[in-house]
Motif scaffolding. Structure first.
Motif, mmCIF file in Angstrom:
data_model
loop_
_atom_site.group_PDB
_atom_site.id
_atom_site.type_symbol
_atom_site.label_atom_id
_atom_site.label_comp_id
_atom_site.label_asym_id
_atom_site.label_seq_id
_atom_site.Cartn_x
_atom_site.Cartn_y
_atom_site.Cartn_z
ATOM 1 N N VAL A 120 38.125 41.092 41.086
ATOM 2 C CA VAL A 120 39.255 41.042 40.159
ATOM 3 C C VAL A 120 39.679 39.600 39.891
ATOM 4 N N TRP A 124 39.191 37.923 36.179
ATOM 5 C CA TRP A 124 40.436 37.614 35.467
ATOM 6 C C TRP A 124 40.606 36.101 35.295
ATOM 7 N N LEU A 178 43.713 44.730 44.816
ATOM 8 C CA LEU A 178 44.134 44.495 43.438
ATOM 9 C C LEU A 178 45.159 43.370 43.353
ATOM 10 N N SER A 182 44.932 39.337 41.929
ATOM 11 C CA SER A 182 45.783 39.086 40.764
ATOM 12 C C SER A 182 46.628 37.828 40.884
#
Length: 332
Positions: A120, A124, A178, A182
Motif C-alpha cells: 500500500v 500510493w 492498511l 497510509s
C-alpha cells in the motif's frame, strides 16, 4: 538544512533508515516484564525528542534551504495538518500491529500487516510522486513481500505451539497494515506543499509528524491500557512510576532511534531521482535487520529445526534481491 546531493548519499541515508527501523525494538529486550502500553509513553516522547534534536542540529546547518525553526514557522497549514495526520495514522497502526502480534502471533501478523503496508505504501507513494523505474520498484517490492512471508514461516516452524490465527488477529493485522501503508503518502504530500507555496523540508515535516504521534498517544494508548486488545488484564498507570529508571531510558532511546530512521528516510525521499516510494520500500527492509538481530545477537533460532533455518536463508536471499532491485529503480 543538510540534504544529500548525490544518489549514493541518499542511498546511504535509506540504509541508515532501514537499520534504525529494524533495530529500535531491541530496546524492548531491555525492559523484561514491562507492559508495552507503559513502554509506549516514553517511546512516543523519544520520537518527539529525536525529531527536535535532529531538527536543531542537521536541520539547522548547511546551505540547502531554510533552517529548521524558520522552516517550521513558514510551513503552509495544509502541510502541517498532513504531516501531523501521518503521525496519528502511524501511531495507531503501530499500536494495532503490536496487539495483532500478541493475538495472532508473529507468523500471521507480520506477513499480513507489514506485507500489506509495504504494498500500500509503495503504490500510493508512487502515485503521489512517480519517480523510479516501476518494473524494478514493484518487482523488488514483490520480492521483499515474499521474504517477509518466509521470515514469518521460519518463526512458525521455530515455535512448537503457535497461536491460532483468530479472526480478531487477522482483522487487527489487516487494519494495522492498511494504516501503516497510509502514513507515508501523507508525509510525501505534506512535503510537496501547495500550488502557491513550497512545502517545508524533511526536518520540519518530521517535527510535525512527531507532534501527531505524541498527541495521539494520549487517547490511543490510554484506551489500550483500559481495554487491551490482546485479552490481557488492564494496565495500571502505577506500573509506569514504579518501573526502573533504565526502562524509561530504554523506551526513550527506542523512540529516538525510530525517529532517526524516519528523518533519514524523509530526507532521502526528497532527493533527486529517489522519490517516496523507493525510500519507503528500502526503509521497510527493516524486517531483515530485525531478523538479523534475532538470529545473530539474541540467538532466537539456536534450537530451531533445520527447515526453519533454511527458510531464514531463503528470506535473506529474497530480501537482498528485492532491496537491490528497488535500489536500482531510480537509476534506470
Amino acid at each position: 538544512m543538510l540534504l544529500p546531493h548525490t544518489y549514493e548519499a541518499a542511498l546511504l541515508l535509506m540504509i541508515v533508515s532501514m537499520l534504525c527501523w529494524g533495530s529500535w525494538a531491541n530496546t524492548l529486550k531491555l525492559t523484561p516484564g514491562y507492559r508495552f502500553q507503559l513502554f509506549y509513553w516514553d517511546y512516543a516522547i523519544g520520537v518527539a525528542m529525536g525529531a527536535l534534536i535532529l531538527g536543531l542540529t542537521a536541520g539547522s546547518h548547511g546551505a540547502d534551504g531554510p533552517a529548521f525553526l524558520p522552516d517550521m514557522a513558514a510551513a503552509p497549514q495544509s502541510s502541517i495538518v498532513l504531516a501531523a495526520c501521518g503521525g496519528v495514522v502511524f501511531n495507531v497502526a503501530n499500536l494495532l500491529l503490536v496487539a495483532a502480534i500478541d493475538v495472532a502471533g508473529l507468523a500471521v501478523a507480520f506477513p499480513v500487516g507489514i506485507g500489506l503496508a509495504l504494498v500500500v505504501g509503495s503504490v500510493w507513494s508512487y502515485l503521489v510522486n512517480p519517480k523510479a523505474n516501476p518494473l524494478l520498484l514493484f518487482g523488488g517490492v514483490a520480492l521483499v513481500v515474499v521474504a517477509i512471508v518466509l521470515d514469518a514461516a521460519a518463526y512458525r516452524k521455530r515455535e512448537s505451539g503457535t497461536k491460532a490465527a483468530t479472526t480478531r488477529g487477522i482483522v487487527l493485522s489487516l487494519v494495522a497494515g492498511l494504516l501503516m501503508g497510509s502514513f507515508y503518502p501523507l508525509v510525501a504530500r505534506a512535503m510537496a506543499g501547495t500550488a502557491d507555496q513550497a512545502g517545508p523540508g524533511p526536518y520540519a515535516i518530521a517535527m510535525f509528524f512527531a507532534m501527531g504521534v505524541l498527541v495521539s498517544t494520549v487517547p490511543a494508548n490510554w484506551l489500550l491500557m483500559k481495554k487491551p486488545l490482546d485479552g490481557k488484564p488492564p494496565v495500571s498507570g502505577a506500573g509506569y512510576w514504579a518501573s526502573p529508571l533504565r526502562w524509561h531510558f530504554a523506551a526513550l532511546l527506542g523512540g529516538a532511534v525510530w525517529c532517526c530512521g524516519a528523518v533519514t528516510n524523509f530526507v532521502a525521499s526528497g532527493a533527486h531521482q529517489v522519490g517516496p516510494a523507493v525510500s519507503y520500500a528500502i526503509g521497510q527492509g527493516a524486517t531483515m535487520i530485525s531478523a538479523c538481530w534475532g538470529v545473530f545477537v539474541w540467538r532466537e533460532f539456536a534450537g530451531a529445526p533445520p527447515v526453519a533455518k533454511t527458510l531464514l536463508a531463503l528470506m535473506f536471499l529474497f530480501f537482498v534481491l528485492g532491496l537491490g532491485a528497488v535500489a536500482l529503480a531510480p537509476l534506470y
